[in-house]
Design a protein around this motif. Structure first.
Motif, PDB file in Angstrom:
ATOM      1  N   VAL A 241      56.428 -12.922 -23.695  1.00 19.17           N
ATOM      2  CA  VAL A 241      57.294 -13.636 -22.622  1.00 19.17           C
ATOM      3  C   VAL A 241      57.393 -12.718 -21.412  1.00 19.17           C
ATOM      4  O   VAL A 241      57.469 -11.580 -21.555  1.00 19.17           O
ATOM      5  CB  VAL A 241      58.644 -14.024 -23.050  1.00 19.17           C
ATOM      6  CG1 VAL A 241      58.579 -15.268 -23.791  1.00 19.17           C
ATOM      7  CG2 VAL A 241      59.308 -13.123 -23.756  1.00 19.17           C
TER       8      VAL A 241
ATOM      9  N   GLY B 256      60.381 -13.457 -19.608  1.00 16.99           N
ATOM     10  CA  GLY B 256      61.837 -13.493 -19.421  1.00 16.99           C
ATOM     11  C   GLY B 256      62.548 -13.643 -18.158  1.00 16.99           C
ATOM     12  O   GLY B 256      61.896 -13.589 -17.065  1.00 16.99           O
TER      13      GLY B 256
ATOM     14  N   TYR C 213      70.162  -5.459 -17.942  1.00 15.89           N
ATOM     15  CA  TYR C 213      69.181  -5.126 -17.079  1.00 15.89           C
ATOM     16  C   TYR C 213      69.987  -4.892 -15.618  1.00 15.89           C
ATOM     17  O   TYR C 213      70.896  -5.488 -15.465  1.00 15.89           O
ATOM     18  CB  TYR C 213      68.193  -6.501 -16.748  1.00 15.89           C
ATOM     19  CG  TYR C 213      67.128  -6.468 -18.017  1.00 15.89           C
ATOM     20  CD1 TYR C 213      65.873  -5.894 -17.923  1.00 15.89           C
ATOM     21  CD2 TYR C 213      67.565  -6.944 -19.162  1.00 15.89           C
ATOM     22  CE1 TYR C 213      65.295  -5.998 -19.106  1.00 15.89           C
ATOM     23  CE2 TYR C 213      66.773  -6.988 -20.364  1.00 15.89           C
ATOM     24  CZ  TYR C 213      65.528  -6.531 -20.130  1.00 15.89           C
ATOM     25  OH  TYR C 213      64.716  -6.466 -21.289  1.00 15.89           O
TER      26      TYR C 213
ATOM     27  N   TYR D 200      69.444  -6.842 -27.565  1.00 19.10           N
ATOM     28  CA  TYR D 200      70.493  -7.374 -26.624  1.00 19.10           C
ATOM     29  C   TYR D 200      70.615  -8.591 -26.978  1.00 19.10           C
ATOM     30  O   TYR D 200      69.588  -9.191 -27.345  1.00 19.10           O
ATOM     31  CB  TYR D 200      70.498  -6.927 -25.127  1.00 19.10           C
ATOM     32  CG  TYR D 200      69.152  -7.575 -24.563  1.00 19.10           C
ATOM     33  CD1 TYR D 200      67.851  -6.664 -24.828  1.00 19.10           C
ATOM     34  CD2 TYR D 200      69.249  -8.744 -23.962  1.00 19.10           C
ATOM     35  CE1 TYR D 200      66.749  -7.294 -24.250  1.00 19.10           C
ATOM     36  CE2 TYR D 200      67.888  -9.239 -23.408  1.00 19.10           C
ATOM     37  CZ  TYR D 200      66.621  -8.374 -23.671  1.00 19.10           C
ATOM     38  OH  TYR D 200      65.579  -8.795 -22.953  1.00 19.10           O
TER      39      TYR D 200
ATOM     40  N   ILE E 184      70.378 -12.473 -25.639  1.00 21.86           N
ATOM     41  CA  ILE E 184      70.066 -13.332 -24.177  1.00 21.86           C
ATOM     42  C   ILE E 184      71.379 -13.761 -23.710  1.00 21.86           C
ATOM     43  O   ILE E 184      72.104 -14.104 -24.230  1.00 21.86           O
ATOM     44  CB  ILE E 184      68.815 -14.400 -24.743  1.00 21.86           C
ATOM     45  CG1 ILE E 184      69.231 -15.511 -25.573  1.00 21.86           C
ATOM     46  CG2 ILE E 184      67.617 -13.824 -25.078  1.00 21.86           C
ATOM     47  CD1 ILE E 184      68.359 -16.654 -25.700  1.00 21.86           C
TER      48      ILE E 184
ATOM     49  N   ARG F  22      67.454 -10.015 -29.186  1.00 21.38           N
ATOM     50  CA  ARG F  22      66.272  -9.817 -28.860  1.00 21.38           C
ATOM     51  C   ARG F  22      66.281  -8.351 -29.534  1.00 21.38           C
ATOM     52  O   ARG F  22      67.019  -7.560 -29.159  1.00 21.38           O
ATOM     53  CB  ARG F  22      65.893  -9.912 -27.565  1.00 21.38           C
ATOM     54  CG  ARG F  22      65.915 -11.120 -26.998  1.00 21.38           C
ATOM     55  CD  ARG F  22      64.662 -11.248 -26.157  1.00 21.38           C
ATOM     56  NE  ARG F  22      63.446 -11.031 -26.708  1.00 21.38           N
ATOM     57  CZ  ARG F  22      62.273 -10.498 -26.057  1.00 21.38           C
ATOM     58  NH1 ARG F  22      61.982 -10.444 -24.943  1.00 21.38           N
ATOM     59  NH2 ARG F  22      61.322 -10.477 -26.903  1.00 21.38           N
TER      60      ARG F  22
ATOM     61  N   HIS G 134      63.283  -3.399 -26.645  1.00 21.03           N
ATOM     62  CA  HIS G 134      61.695  -3.535 -25.849  1.00 21.03           C
ATOM     63  C   HIS G 134      62.022  -3.180 -24.276  1.00 21.03           C
ATOM     64  O   HIS G 134      62.942  -3.156 -23.841  1.00 21.03           O
ATOM     65  CB  HIS G 134      61.273  -4.882 -25.907  1.00 21.03           C
ATOM     66  CG  HIS G 134      62.246  -5.850 -25.232  1.00 21.03           C
ATOM     67  ND1 HIS G 134      63.037  -6.433 -25.882  1.00 21.03           N
ATOM     68  CD2 HIS G 134      61.973  -6.249 -23.951  1.00 21.03           C
ATOM     69  CE1 HIS G 134      63.705  -7.443 -24.915  1.00 21.03           C
ATOM     70  NE2 HIS G 134      63.003  -7.115 -23.830  1.00 21.03           N
TER      71      HIS G 134
ATOM     72  N   HIS H  75      54.987  -6.436 -23.699  1.00 25.28           N
ATOM     73  CA  HIS H  75      56.509  -5.411 -23.973  1.00 25.28           C
ATOM     74  C   HIS H  75      55.859  -4.217 -24.923  1.00 25.28           C
ATOM     75  O   HIS H  75      54.928  -4.273 -25.497  1.00 25.28           O
ATOM     76  CB  HIS H  75      57.364  -6.317 -25.148  1.00 25.28           C
ATOM     77  CG  HIS H  75      58.186  -7.396 -24.313  1.00 25.28           C
ATOM     78  ND1 HIS H  75      57.987  -8.247 -23.214  1.00 25.28           N
ATOM     79  CD2 HIS H  75      59.044  -8.270 -25.141  1.00 25.28           C
ATOM     80  CE1 HIS H  75      58.937  -9.140 -23.173  1.00 25.28           C
ATOM     81  NE2 HIS H  75      59.570  -8.982 -24.201  1.00 25.28           N
TER      82      HIS H  75
HETATM   83  C1  BEZ Z   1      63.823 -10.649 -21.859  1.00 26.52           C
HETATM   84  O1  BEZ Z   1      63.141  -9.816 -22.708  1.00 26.52           O
HETATM   85  O2  BEZ Z   1      64.175  -9.952 -20.782  1.00 26.52           O
HETATM   86  C2  BEZ Z   1      64.249 -12.003 -22.263  1.00 26.52           C
HETATM   87  C3  BEZ Z   1      63.391 -12.729 -22.723  1.00 26.52           C
HETATM   88  C4  BEZ Z   1      63.589 -14.021 -22.771  1.00 26.52           C
HETATM   89  C5  BEZ Z   1      64.902 -14.666 -22.787  1.00 26.52           C
HETATM   90  C6  BEZ Z   1      65.819 -13.957 -22.463  1.00 26.52           C
HETATM   91  C7  BEZ Z   1      65.735 -12.452 -22.119  1.00 26.52           C
END
Ligand code: BEZ
Ligand code: FE
Length: 294
Positions: free
Chosen positions: A106, A108, A163, A197, A199, A218, A221, A237
């Motif tokens: 993904v 994200g 982030y 972390y 989401i 999650r 990564h 990732h």
């Molecule tokens: C991410 O890895 O940054 C992410 C991916 C999907 C949903 C939320 C965060």
């Protein structure tokens, strides 16, 4: 007895047929295919669950809240796609076989364009915190030949789990950077060891997770997008093998081939890069790109 006149589309099947037929004249064949299939599946879904008017009103409220909470820094629509597994389904459909290339996952919602260009083995951390991680490897083609000049766009969270786009205290370029492979395909950057972390779960997606008793975590990564002329864009990732949640990622994005060891190194290790003082981790990560088909 009075008979109530029924319009031509009063029965469920007739409504579906009429809605599909209304797109028969759409001149773009792909758009016509997508919209007609969407109507067919949406109608089948509503019929299968016998959707009530109250439920549909609530669904519209959820979609409205999704729009209201989305802005330049928050993308709740991507989050729905991720949390319902749709992003990973589209990924699987787009890349049915990696054929020796690095697998994708993904995007994200936290990638932002124009990350600063940085030099070989430079650090992407613009403020302190966390264990530094040197990530290095080569960008290769499927025959093992080096790819020079590939761009690696890197972003990751800090040890506070955030982030840069979420962290109003952090500089905009914090934990973001674009790197370029050298003539022998080698690349390197210094990040920090990522942490698991959640989401974003203070919006409609979070309400769904809570109602379903699903967790929002999650595994740790680092993200990268790798591009090079003549090769398919790779969005992927690096997962930390020691992380929690590798088996229950909230967005279904873990692929075994993307898990790497973050090997602990001492401060006086001879390979310690100049931007690191103290203990650090080493991650070896070659990247293999697929050639674009002619
Ligand atoms: C991410 O890895 O940054 C992410 C991916 C999907 C949903 C939320 C965060
Ligand atoms: Fe992430």
């Amino acid at each position: 007895m009075t008979t109530i006149a029924r319009g031509p589309s009063s029965a469920a099947a007739e409504i579906t047929s009429a809605a599909i037929a209304s797109f028969d004249g759409c001149p773009d064949p792909r758009l016509r295919q997508i919209v007609q299939a969407l109507i067919r599946h949406l109608h089948a879904f509503a019929s299968e669950v016998q959707l009530t008017e109250d439920e549909w009103t609530r669904a519209i409220e959820i979609l409205t809240r999704t729009g209201h909470i989305t802005d330049d820094r928050r993308q709740e629509f991507i989050l729905w796609s991720d949390a319902l597994g749709l992003s990973m389904l589209v990924d699987a459909l787009s890349h049915p076989s990696a054929n020796g290339a690095t697998e994708s996952t993904v995007l994200g919602p936290f990638w932002t364009p124009n990350a600063p260009r940085r030099g070989y083995a430079e650090s992407i951390a613009e403020s302190g915190g966390g264990t530094p991680a040197l990530v290095r490897g080569r960008v290769l083609d499927q025959d093992g030949r080096p790819i020079a000049g590939a761009e690696l766009d890197i972003w990751q969270n800090g040890d506070n789990g955030l982030y840069a786009v979420q962290d109003h205290e952090a500089p905009e370029a914090h934990l973001r950077g674009r790197f370029y492979s050298r003539d022998d395909g080698s690349y390197a950057f210094v990040g920090v060891r990522p942490v698991p972390y959640t989401i974003p779960h203070d919006g409609p997606v979070g309400a769904m997770l809570e109602a379903a008793r699903r967790h929002p975590w999650r595994p740790a990564h680092i993200h990268m997008i790798v591009t090079a002329p003549g090769y398919q864009r790779l969005q992927t990732h690096i997962f930390d093998s020691a992380s929690d949640y590798l088996d229950s990622d909230a967005v279904f994005a873990v692929k075994r081939s993307l898990i790497r060891e973050f090997e602990p190194r001492a401060a006086d290790d001879p390979e310690t890069p100049p931007s690191i003082n103290g203990r650090w981790c080493l991650v070896e990560n070659d990247i293999v790109l697929s050639r674009l088909s002619e």
